[in-house]
Scaffold this active site. Structure first.
Site, PDB file in Angstrom:
ATOM      1  N   MET A 195      63.754  37.526  15.462  1.00 28.89           N
ATOM      2  CA  MET A 195      63.285  38.783  14.920  1.00 28.89           C
ATOM      3  C   MET A 195      63.845  39.913  15.782  1.00 28.89           C
ATOM      4  SD  MET A 195      59.367  40.291  14.650  1.00 28.89           S
ATOM      5  CE  MET A 195      58.716  38.689  14.588  1.00 28.89           C
ATOM      6  N   PRO A 196      64.885  40.603  15.334  1.00 33.13           N
ATOM      7  CA  PRO A 196      65.440  41.720  16.100  1.00 33.13           C
ATOM      8  C   PRO A 196      64.452  42.884  16.162  1.00 33.13           C
ATOM      9  CG  PRO A 196      66.970  40.991  14.399  1.00 33.13           C
ATOM     10  CD  PRO A 196      65.679  40.314  14.139  1.00 33.13           C
ATOM     11  N   LEU A 197      64.357  43.484  17.339  1.00 28.07           N
ATOM     12  CA  LEU A 197      63.538  44.678  17.546  1.00 28.07           C
ATOM     13  C   LEU A 197      64.430  45.734  18.184  1.00 28.07           C
ATOM     14  CD1 LEU A 197      60.885  46.297  17.748  1.00 28.07           C
ATOM     15  CD2 LEU A 197      60.519  45.186  19.952  1.00 28.07           C
ATOM     16  N   SER A 256      62.950  40.561   8.764  1.00 31.08           N
ATOM     17  CA  SER A 256      62.724  40.244  10.183  1.00 31.08           C
ATOM     18  C   SER A 256      63.099  41.381  11.127  1.00 31.08           C
ATOM     19  CB  SER A 256      63.520  38.996  10.574  1.00 31.08           C
ATOM     20  OG  SER A 256      64.903  39.291  10.652  1.00 31.08           O
ATOM     21  N   ARG A 290      62.876  44.863  12.962  1.00 32.62           N
ATOM     22  CA  ARG A 290      61.859  45.844  13.352  1.00 32.62           C
ATOM     23  C   ARG A 290      62.560  47.025  14.018  1.00 32.62           C
ATOM     24  NH1 ARG A 290      59.800  42.201  10.778  1.00 32.62           N
ATOM     25  NH2 ARG A 290      57.952  41.039  11.354  1.00 32.62           N
TER      26      ARG A 290
END
Length: 67
Positions: free
Chosen positions: A1-3, A38, A40
């Site tokens: 999940m990239p943030l 996914s 953020r």
């Protein structure tokens, strides 16, 4: 999940911030093939009095530019 976390000086419109978040979201999806759901993106607005650059706050720089 990239943030992706972005810190930016206060003062931009909500439309501009929404555009920024959307563009960054799309860039992450394109660049690494992440599923859209996914990704953020978090934007933190910082008051100009609390952002120092070159020994002066952004507020001090703005005041000096007006003088």
């Amino acid at each position: 999940m990239p943030l992706v976390q972005i810190s930016i000086a206060e003062g931009r419109s909500q439309d501009d911030l929404r555009s920024l978040m959307g563009e960054v979201h799309e860039a992450v999806v394109r660049a690494i093939g992440a599923p859209e759901a996914s990704v953020r993106v978090l934007v933190t607005e910082v008051p100009p009095t609390q952002w120092l650059s070159g020994g002066q706050t952004l507020a001090e720089k703005a005041a000096a530019a007006k003088a």
